[in-house]
Design a protein around this motif. Structure first.
Motif, PDB file in Angstrom:
ATOM      1  N   LYS A 153      -0.679   3.289   7.126  1.00  8.37           N
ATOM      2  CA  LYS A 153      -1.464   2.053   7.152  1.00  8.37           C
ATOM      3  C   LYS A 153      -0.540   0.840   7.234  1.00  8.37           C
ATOM      4  O   LYS A 153      -0.768  -0.086   8.023  1.00  8.37           O
ATOM      5  N   LYS A 206     -21.577   4.685  -5.804  1.00  5.13           N
ATOM      6  CA  LYS A 206     -20.626   4.962  -6.890  1.00  5.13           C
ATOM      7  C   LYS A 206     -20.802   3.986  -8.051  1.00  5.13           C
ATOM      8  O   LYS A 206     -20.618   4.356  -9.204  1.00  5.13           O
ATOM      9  N   THR A 210     -11.517   2.843  -6.472  1.00  5.45           N
ATOM     10  CA  THR A 210     -11.961   3.420  -7.747  1.00  5.45           C
ATOM     11  C   THR A 210     -13.082   4.412  -7.448  1.00  5.45           C
ATOM     12  O   THR A 210     -14.249   4.162  -7.758  1.00  5.45           O
ATOM     13  N   GLU A 260     -18.949  -5.705   3.341  1.00  2.00           N
ATOM     14  CA  GLU A 260     -18.353  -5.235   4.584  1.00  2.00           C
ATOM     15  C   GLU A 260     -19.231  -5.727   5.728  1.00  2.00           C
ATOM     16  O   GLU A 260     -20.450  -5.752   5.622  1.00  2.00           O
ATOM     17  N   ASP A 272       0.861  -1.189   0.000  1.00  2.48           N
ATOM     18  CA  ASP A 272       0.000   0.000   0.000  1.00  2.48           C
ATOM     19  C   ASP A 272       0.894   1.235   0.000  1.00  2.48           C
ATOM     20  O   ASP A 272       1.981   1.222   0.590  1.00  2.48           O
TER      21      ASP A 272
HETATM   22  P1  NAD Z   1     -10.138   1.287   0.265  1.00  2.64           P
HETATM   23  O1  NAD Z   1     -10.234   2.732  -0.014  1.00  2.64           O
HETATM   24  O2  NAD Z   1     -10.564   0.746   1.595  1.00  2.64           O
HETATM   25  O3  NAD Z   1      -8.637   0.789   0.015  1.00  2.64           O
HETATM   26  C1  NAD Z   1      -7.893   1.101  -1.119  1.00  2.64           C
HETATM   27  C2  NAD Z   1      -6.423   1.096  -0.728  1.00  2.64           C
HETATM   28  O4  NAD Z   1      -5.626   1.217  -1.912  1.00  2.64           O
HETATM   29  C3  NAD Z   1      -6.015   2.250   0.180  1.00  2.64           C
HETATM   30  O5  NAD Z   1      -5.409   1.746   1.352  1.00  2.64           O
HETATM   31  C4  NAD Z   1      -5.015   3.049  -0.667  1.00  2.64           C
HETATM   32  O6  NAD Z   1      -3.989   3.650   0.107  1.00  2.64           O
HETATM   33  C5  NAD Z   1      -4.468   1.963  -1.572  1.00  2.64           C
HETATM   34  N1  NAD Z   1      -3.811   2.437  -2.799  1.00  2.64           N
HETATM   35  C6  NAD Z   1      -4.167   3.458  -3.622  1.00  2.64           C
HETATM   36  N2  NAD Z   1      -3.297   3.549  -4.642  1.00  2.64           N
HETATM   37  C7  NAD Z   1      -2.380   2.563  -4.488  1.00  2.64           C
HETATM   38  C8  NAD Z   1      -1.249   2.136  -5.224  1.00  2.64           C
HETATM   39  N3  NAD Z   1      -0.884   2.754  -6.350  1.00  2.64           N
HETATM   40  N4  NAD Z   1      -0.541   1.077  -4.766  1.00  2.64           N
HETATM   41  C9  NAD Z   1      -0.898   0.441  -3.631  1.00  2.64           C
HETATM   42  N5  NAD Z   1      -1.957   0.811  -2.882  1.00  2.64           N
HETATM   43  C10 NAD Z   1      -2.703   1.857  -3.303  1.00  2.64           C
HETATM   44  O7  NAD Z   1     -10.966   0.571  -0.902  1.00  2.64           O
HETATM   45  P2  NAD Z   1     -11.833  -0.781  -0.824  1.00  2.64           P
HETATM   46  O8  NAD Z   1     -13.111  -0.531  -0.128  1.00  2.64           O
HETATM   47  O9  NAD Z   1     -10.955  -1.890  -0.389  1.00  2.64           O
HETATM   48  O10 NAD Z   1     -12.186  -0.964  -2.372  1.00  2.64           O
HETATM   49  C11 NAD Z   1     -11.210  -1.325  -3.322  1.00  2.64           C
HETATM   50  C12 NAD Z   1     -11.917  -1.691  -4.613  1.00  2.64           C
HETATM   51  O11 NAD Z   1     -12.754  -2.837  -4.410  1.00  2.64           O
HETATM   52  C13 NAD Z   1     -12.843  -0.605  -5.147  1.00  2.64           C
HETATM   53  O12 NAD Z   1     -12.819  -0.631  -6.559  1.00  2.64           O
HETATM   54  C14 NAD Z   1     -14.205  -1.029  -4.645  1.00  2.64           C
HETATM   55  O13 NAD Z   1     -15.246  -0.565  -5.457  1.00  2.64           O
HETATM   56  C15 NAD Z   1     -14.099  -2.528  -4.746  1.00  2.64           C
HETATM   57  N6  NAD Z   1     -14.966  -3.265  -3.819  1.00  2.64           N
HETATM   58  C16 NAD Z   1     -15.159  -2.810  -2.545  1.00  2.64           C
HETATM   59  C17 NAD Z   1     -15.965  -3.540  -1.679  1.00  2.64           C
HETATM   60  C18 NAD Z   1     -16.214  -3.048  -0.283  1.00  2.64           C
HETATM   61  O14 NAD Z   1     -17.143  -3.566   0.345  1.00  2.64           O
HETATM   62  N7  NAD Z   1     -15.449  -2.114   0.241  1.00  2.64           N
HETATM   63  C19 NAD Z   1     -16.569  -4.733  -2.105  1.00  2.64           C
HETATM   64  C20 NAD Z   1     -16.319  -5.185  -3.397  1.00  2.64           C
HETATM   65  C21 NAD Z   1     -15.515  -4.437  -4.257  1.00  2.64           C
END
Ligand code: NAD
Length: 443
Positions: free
Chosen positions: A35, A269, A86, A158, A30
């Protein structure tokens, strides 16, 4: 197997921990150094039931490691998962900046064959963009290294994320290369034992499947909220209607609970992003537009009820807010209805006393200290001296409170229930004025 996961948020951390739990070697990368430092200390930055135990255990066993060193991440795993955020762009389309930054890093540092797996929710066509990005960086390096790009959308919820990952209802994999398909099948085999859940398909269909799933669920919610709004106007009880339609097996009971609207980091979103994708391809997605519009209004509808009850003026009033997270069992407040309601109450000159079983820290991170915001120590503390109680998240702890206490400590016995968790008859018998969703006010 060696697996690298870019992004250690809800999806990346759960994915990494669960793959490590079944014996793989996992490196989570990350760019957020803070973090990574916390994770190295065994301090989990998010609330997710069951996650801490498997992160700590697998870290101790050396199967799960954390780093902010991108190059180390690219060198490490044959499987390179992209699980970064995203978020919506200014126009509601998915912002692919983080996904493409990871693709660029993979192109810069890869030395041998890699399988790049997109777990982030991304619009149709993103796998092509990822492939083009990696190819152009490899080309600039004059490096001829083979790689595959796979779409593997994540369906975890979640609050149930670890269970959902360990026992998925389906594992969707969009892949155009039979050999890579088998590698993915093998990788997921520990989660695919009782019956076949591995659904291989073409990449574009896999990308669209994720948006279609979330949009379908959001549609059910907005549809039911629309029925609730009609119920209120015609004098029907939406909870009776819900039971009446849910018992039809073609409809079912899930996702037809009326309330103050959906929130979270996905539904709002993803509905928007699919609508924008459709528009980009020349299609006017009217159902998706309506789903979004109904949800927007629904979050504000409870504020209108509060305002009407108090004669149109909320200035100087104080409201107890039970529930800040967008749903129970998470601390996530992204797009939570609570934020719309609290901010509208502030705008009208009111103060709030808020309580949530796990999202207090997150609320403090978002709102900090303000004169019109009191972080309560418990539900009772929130109610103390408030003009009314507003319930916004259906946490178990709010379902059967000490109503005598609530009545005693509120200035007036008024409850606005944004999740229909109480019985109108009981509320009336207990001496409350009770407003809910899709049922006429009682008391
Ligand atoms: P989040 O915001 O909790 O985590 C994303 C992480 O990516 C952050 O810690 C950020 O610092 C890191 N990051 C950003 N750029 C980076 C890079 N270049 N290299 C390494 N790390 C980097 O996001 P999330 O909730 O885990 O969601 C991630 C994806 O999964 C999204 O596209 C979301 O739509 C999808 N998704 C989320 C859920 C959910 O319930 N949260 C469920 C299914 C799918």
């Amino acid at each position: 197997m060696k697996i690298t996961i870019f992004g250690s948020g809800y999806v990346g951390l759960v994915t990494g921990a669960c793959f490590a739990e079944v014996g793989n070697e996992v490196l989570c990368v990350d760019i957020d150094q803070n973090k990574i430092n916390r994770l190295k200390e065994g301090d989990i930055p998010i609330y997710e039931p069951g996650l801490e135990d498997i992160v700590v255990e697998n870290s101790r066993e050396g199967r799960l490691r954390f780093t902010s060193d991108i190059e180390e991440g690219v060198q490490f795993g044959l499987y390179q998962f992209i699980a970064v955020g995203t978020p919506p762009d200014e126009d509601g389309s998915a912002d692919l900046r983080h996904v493409l930054a990871v693709a660029e890093s993979i192109g810069e540092h890869m030395q041998e064959y890699r399988i790049v797996i997109n777990k982030s929710t991304v619009p149709v066509g993103t796998a092509d963009l990822v492939r083009d990005k990696i190819s152009s960086v490899l080309c600039a390096r004059a490096a001829a290294i083979d790689f595959d790009v796979v779409s593997n959308p994540e369906f975890l919820k979640e609050g149930d994320a670890v269970d959902d990952f360990m026992k998925p209802e389906r594992i969707v994999v969009g892949v155009d290369n039979p050999r890579t398909k088998e590698l993915l099948r093998f990788l997921y085999s520990p989660f695919n034992r009782s019956h076949e859940r591995f659904l291989a398909m073409d990449i574009r269909s896999a990308e669209l499947t994720k948006y279609a799933a979330n949009s379908m669920l959001a549609t059910k919610i907005s549809f039911m909220n629309e029925i609730a709004n009609i119920s209120e106007r015609v004098g029907a009880d939406v909870e009776a209607v819900r039971r009446g339609i849910g018992s039809d097996s073609r409809i079912g009971f899930s996702f037809i609970y009326p309330g103050v609207g959906y929130g979270g980091s996905c539904f709002p979103k993803d509905v928007q992003a699919l609508e924008r994708t459709a528009r980009k391809y020349g299609y006017d997605a009217r159902i998706l537009q309506a789903v979004e519009a109904v949800n927007h209004d629904q979050k504000n509808s409870i504020v209108a009820k509060i305002s009407d009850h108090f004669g149109g003026s909320l200035k100087g009033r104080t409201f107890a807010i039970w529930g800040l997270a967008f749903k129970p069992n998470t601390d996530d407040m992204r797009e939570a209805p609570s934020r719309v309601v609290i901010e509208a109450l502030w705008k009208a000159g009111a103060s709030v006393r808020v309580y949530d079983p796990v999202a207090m820290e997150e609320a403090e991170r978002i709102y900090g200290k303000r004169e019109d915001l009191y972080y309560a120590a418990n539900p009772e503390d929130a109610v103390m001296g408030s003009d009314a109680l507003v319930v916004l998240t259906e946490w178990m702890v709010f379902r059967s409170p000490d109503f005598e206490m609530v009545k005693r400590d509120l200035k007036s016995p008024v409850i606005f229930d944004g999740r229909n968790i109480y019985s109108p008859e009981f509320m009336e018998q207990s001496g409350f004025t009770y407003y809910s969703i899709g049922r006429l006010p009682r008391g």
